[in-house]
Design a protein around this motif. Structure first.
Motif, short mmCIF file in Angstrom:
data_model
loop_
_atom_site.label_atom_id
_atom_site.label_comp_id
_atom_site.label_asym_id
_atom_site.label_seq_id
_atom_site.Cartn_x
_atom_site.Cartn_y
_atom_site.Cartn_z
N LEU A 100 0.84 -1.21 0.00
CA LEU A 100 0.00 0.00 0.00
C LEU A 100 0.87 1.25 0.00
O LEU A 100 0.53 2.26 -0.62
N ALA A 101 2.03 1.16 0.66
CA ALA A 101 2.92 2.31 0.70
C ALA A 101 3.43 2.63 -0.70
O ALA A 101 3.47 3.77 -1.13
N GLU A 102 3.82 1.52 -1.44
CA GLU A 102 4.32 1.74 -2.79
C GLU A 102 3.22 2.33 -3.69
O GLU A 102 3.48 3.22 -4.49
N ALA A 103 2.05 1.80 -3.54
CA ALA A 103 0.96 2.29 -4.41
C ALA A 103 0.59 3.72 -4.04
O ALA A 103 0.11 4.49 -4.88
N ASP A 104 0.79 4.07 -2.80
CA ASP A 104 0.53 5.42 -2.29
C ASP A 104 -0.84 5.94 -2.75
O ASP A 104 -0.97 7.00 -3.34
N LEU A 105 -1.84 5.10 -2.47
CA LEU A 105 -3.17 5.37 -2.99
C LEU A 105 -3.75 6.69 -2.50
O LEU A 105 -4.45 7.38 -3.22
N ARG A 106 -3.41 7.04 -1.26
CA ARG A 106 -4.03 8.24 -0.73
C ARG A 106 -3.58 9.48 -1.50
O ARG A 106 -4.38 10.36 -1.80
N ALA A 107 -2.25 9.46 -1.86
CA ALA A 107 -1.75 10.61 -2.61
C ALA A 107 -2.29 10.63 -4.03
O ALA A 107 -2.61 11.68 -4.57
N VAL A 108 -2.41 9.43 -4.63
CA VAL A 108 -2.81 9.37 -6.03
C VAL A 108 -4.28 9.67 -6.23
O VAL A 108 -4.67 10.50 -7.03
N ILE B 272 -8.20 8.02 -1.81
CA ILE B 272 -8.99 7.09 -1.02
C ILE B 272 -8.14 6.44 0.06
O ILE B 272 -6.91 6.45 0.01
N SER B 273 -8.81 5.88 1.09
CA SER B 273 -8.12 5.11 2.11
C SER B 273 -8.60 3.67 2.04
O SER B 273 -9.78 3.42 1.80
N VAL B 274 -7.66 2.73 2.21
CA VAL B 274 -8.05 1.32 2.24
C VAL B 274 -8.37 0.98 3.69
O VAL B 274 -7.50 1.06 4.56
N PRO C 56 -11.49 -16.21 2.23
CA PRO C 56 -12.45 -16.14 3.33
C PRO C 56 -12.03 -15.15 4.42
O PRO C 56 -12.83 -14.85 5.31
N ASP C 57 -10.77 -14.66 4.36
CA ASP C 57 -10.25 -13.80 5.44
C ASP C 57 -10.49 -12.33 5.14
O ASP C 57 -10.48 -11.91 3.99
N THR C 58 -10.66 -11.60 6.22
CA THR C 58 -10.73 -10.15 6.08
C THR C 58 -9.61 -9.55 6.92
O THR C 58 -9.44 -9.89 8.09
N VAL C 59 -8.80 -8.71 6.29
CA VAL C 59 -7.73 -8.04 7.02
C VAL C 59 -8.19 -6.61 7.31
O VAL C 59 -8.28 -5.80 6.40
N PRO C 60 -8.52 -6.33 8.55
CA PRO C 60 -8.99 -4.98 8.84
C PRO C 60 -7.83 -4.00 8.95
O PRO C 60 -6.74 -4.38 9.38
N ASN C 61 -8.05 -2.80 8.57
CA ASN C 61 -7.09 -1.71 8.72
C ASN C 61 -5.66 -2.10 8.35
O ASN C 61 -4.74 -2.08 9.17
N PRO C 62 -5.42 -2.49 7.07
CA PRO C 62 -4.07 -2.97 6.68
C PRO C 62 -3.03 -1.87 6.78
O PRO C 62 -3.33 -0.70 6.53
N GLY C 63 -1.77 -2.27 7.15
CA GLY C 63 -0.68 -1.29 7.31
C GLY C 63 -0.08 -0.93 5.97
O GLY C 63 -0.41 -1.55 4.95
N PRO C 64 0.87 0.05 5.96
CA PRO C 64 1.47 0.51 4.70
C PRO C 64 2.27 -0.58 3.99
O PRO C 64 2.41 -0.54 2.77
N ASP C 65 2.76 -1.59 4.76
CA ASP C 65 3.57 -2.63 4.11
C ASP C 65 2.75 -3.83 3.66
O ASP C 65 3.27 -4.84 3.26
N GLY D 179 -6.81 -10.83 -7.02
CA GLY D 179 -7.90 -11.58 -6.38
C GLY D 179 -8.35 -10.95 -5.07
O GLY D 179 -9.39 -11.31 -4.54
N ASP D 180 -7.53 -10.03 -4.56
CA ASP D 180 -7.95 -9.32 -3.35
C ASP D 180 -9.13 -8.41 -3.65
O ASP D 180 -9.33 -7.98 -4.79
N ILE D 181 -9.90 -8.14 -2.59
CA ILE D 181 -10.94 -7.12 -2.73
C ILE D 181 -10.62 -6.02 -1.73
O ILE D 181 -10.52 -6.27 -0.53
N LEU D 182 -10.35 -4.83 -2.23
CA LEU D 182 -10.05 -3.71 -1.34
C LEU D 182 -11.33 -3.01 -0.94
O LEU D 182 -12.16 -2.69 -1.79
N VAL D 183 -11.47 -2.82 0.37
CA VAL D 183 -12.62 -2.04 0.85
C VAL D 183 -12.11 -0.62 1.07
O VAL D 183 -11.23 -0.39 1.91
N THR D 184 -12.62 0.30 0.25
CA THR D 184 -12.02 1.64 0.25
C THR D 184 -13.03 2.70 0.68
O THR D 184 -14.23 2.57 0.47
N LEU D 185 -12.50 3.74 1.31
CA LEU D 185 -13.32 4.85 1.77
C LEU D 185 -12.88 6.12 1.06
O LEU D 185 -11.69 6.41 1.00
N GLY D 186 -13.82 6.85 0.48
CA GLY D 186 -13.47 8.10 -0.18
C GLY D 186 -14.72 8.72 -0.78
O GLY D 186 -15.81 8.14 -0.70
#
Lengths: 404, 179
Positions: free
Chosen positions: B103-111, B114-116, B123-132, B138-145
């Motif tokens: 996520l840090a490399e993609a730097d989505l917030r700057a681009v 949005i926030s992931v 079947p797993d959900t990773v809440p509040n993923p860190g920058p690394d 195949g992932d599904i990003l839940v994004t806020l913006g």
């Protein structure tokens, strides 16, 4: 100038008295028709003296006669407008039986009593019409106020009222021709022929001439529409009267002609207030011409007439409802509803004046309408109690008559 | 179903509809546009007046009963619980430029702004993923913006040949940098 001022003031007194009378009648849950007549009596040439002060404020004047005539023709024009032949044809058998009993009993009673009171043939026929015709205005208004309009008896009541309208239109045409030409059949043959011709022309207009009528009335402005309707009604009624034909009947058939076009609703919307205004003047003028003393002089025949024709209307209404296949309770209601007599009987009283018939007849009919309009309204409002009473009497009679 | 229609001379039109249990709804349309609604519990009962409507009220009621009533809503006055932000679920495909990056490399917030807020992986959900956190196909990003930010991000993830720089320009042009 003085003449204009007194005219305007007389009109002011007239409308003010009508306004007060109408308000009182509504407050008492009564029909406005008797109130308007009484208003005319109270301020007219026959007004009573109170403490040496005469109440005479309005004389029988030409302008009132004109407005009164407008009231008659507009009343009849509207009745023609609402005349619905298809509703009669739909229940042909029931209507024929109900209206037949209605005519036989009520006109018969009026005619027989007229003869018994010592009136001549024409007077007796006129009285027959006055006792026959129920008041569409009073009855329809009460039907709406009491909510009966949504019940099955409304169809039967309105059906018989429409049948009465048709009968009275033909009757009026014949009677006017006879009454205005001196009262014998022989002298009435020519006027009768003219009546038939004029009415045939108007019926043709109402049936095949509908597109013509529709085009003549086609305008966007309500103002122009109003003028065209009033012009048509007054010209047709005026020409008819000049030819010795009943202006009321001419207006009725013209109304039926307009009723067949898409303009019918617009007439109701735009012209109803004119009709109400002039009709009020018509009832007021009837009151102006009524001497309370003359009413007193006909008190005995009046009481007999009221007593007998209340019963005949109750019976014919009951049987009429039975012809429509209504239940016992609804038959009682229809019987009560049909009792009111009103505007049409007064048109006949006005005709009696025009034709110079026995003044006692006019007094009798006016007194009759005063009594029957009030009685009819009261009976409809008391229907709940009457229905309960009839049910109890029936129940009692049933227990006594049948051992089961 | 039968609708009984009768002309009521001098008054208007009457309609009757069976409404079950022997009861009938009676609608009286006056010539002047007023509408009275009655209910008659059974054939021998008296009609009870339910209410009286002006012609305009009757039109509204009619369209509601018909299921055809729409009211235009003023969008400016609508408030979303998260302010202007909405939540989207974005599928990451092989072609997505984000795939294989942290996520840090993609730097989505700057681009895109949005926030992931979570990532769904199988079947797993990773809440509040860190920058690394490394995003995989195949992932599904839940994004806020905001709606605009979401659409910039969705274009970027799905329009496979869009470069990060290109999107960066687009985001700048949309004025979302400051968000």
């Amino acid at each position: 100038m003085a003449a204009t001022e007194s005219l305007l003031l007389a009109a002011g007194v007239m409308f003010a008295t009508l306004a007060v009378g109408g308000a009182l009648a509504s407050r008492l849950d009564q029909s406005v028709i008797p109130a308007y007549i009484v208003a005319g009596v109270l301020v007219g040439p026959n007004a009573p003296e109170i403490a040496g002060q005469s109440l005479i404020l309005v004389q029988q004047q030409e302008f009132i006669t004109l407005l009164q005539e407008l009231g008659i023709v507009l009343l009849l024009f509207f009745i023609g407008l609402e005349f619905d032949l298809s509703s009669l044809l739909r229940r042909r058998e029931a209507v024929t039986r109900a209206a037949g009993v209605d005519l036989l009993l009520n006109a018969g009673a009026g005619f027989a009593l007229g003869y018994a009171f010592g009136f001549g043939l024409v007077e007796s026929v006129l009285l027959a019409g006055a006792t026959y015709i129920s008041s569409s205005a009073i009855i329809t208004k009460s039907l709406i106020e009491l909510g009966w309009i949504a019940d099955p008896e409304a169809e039967a009541i309105l059906g018989v009222l429409i049948a009465e309208d048709l009968v009275i239109a033909v009757y009026l045409a014949l009677l006017t021709a006879v009454a205005l030409s001196g009262g014998t059949l022989a002298s009435a043959l020519v006027p009768l022929g003219i009546s038939v011709a004029v009415i045939a022309a108007l019926v043709a207009l109402a049936t095949v001439g509908t597109p013509l009528v529709a085009r003549a009335l086609d305008t966007d402005a309500d103002e122009l529409f109003l003028l065209r309707i009033v012009a048509a009604v007054t010209v047709v009624a005026g020409v008819a009267l000049a030819l010795g034909v009943s202006e009321a009947v001419a207006a009725f058939f013209l109304g039926a002609a307009v009723g067949g076009t898409e303009h019918a609703h617009r007439v109701e919307r735009v012209i109803t207030s004119e009709r109400d205004l002039y009709a009020a003047v018509f009832f007021f003028a009837i009151g102006l011409g009524t001497d309370p003393g003359a009413l007193g002089a006909v008190a005995v025949p009046l009481a007999a007439l009221v007593a007998v024709t209340v019963v005949t209307k109750l019976v014919s209404g009951y049987l009429g409802a039975a012809a429509y296949g209504l239940t016992e309770r609804r038959r009682v209601r229809m019987a009560l509803a049909m009792v009111a007599r009103g505007e049409f009987s007064l048109v006949l009283a006005a005709l009696a004046v025009t034709a110079g018939l026995d003044p006692q007849l006019t007094a009798l009919i006016v007194g009759y309408v005063l009594a029957m309009s009030i009685l009819g309204t009261v009976l409809m409002r008391l229907s709940g109690r009457v229905e309960a009473l009839v049910a109890r009497l029936r129940g009692g009679a049933g227990d006594g008559a049948t051992p089961s | 179903m039968t609708v009984y229609e009768t002309d009521v001379p001098g008054v208007g039109k009457k309609f009757e509809v069976d409404v079950g249990g022997g009861a009938r709804a009676v609608v009286l349309l006056h010539h002047d546009g007023r509408v009275e609604l009655f209910r008659r519990p059974d054939a021998d009962a008296d009609s009870e007046k339910v209410f009286e409507l002006t012609s305009q009220q009757a039109n509204y009621l009619g369209s509601i009963l018909e299921g055809a009533y729409f009211e235009t809503v003023d969008m400016d006055r609508l408030s979303v619980p998260l302010g202007d932000a909405i939540i989207e679920w974005v599928d990451i495909t092989d072609a997505s430029p984000v795939a294989g990056r942290t996520l840090a490399e993609a730097d989505l917030r700057a681009v895109s702004g949005i926030s992931v807020i979570a990532v769904q992986r199988g079947p797993d959900t990773v809440p509040n993923p860190g920058p690394d956190f490394r995003v995989e196909p195949g992932d599904i990003l839940v994004t806020l913006g905001t709606r605009e930010q979401q659409s910039v991000f969705a274009d970027r993830c799905q329009g496979g040949d869009a470069t990060i720089d290109g999107v960066d320009d687009g985001a700048g042009a949309d004025g979302t940098d400051g968000a």
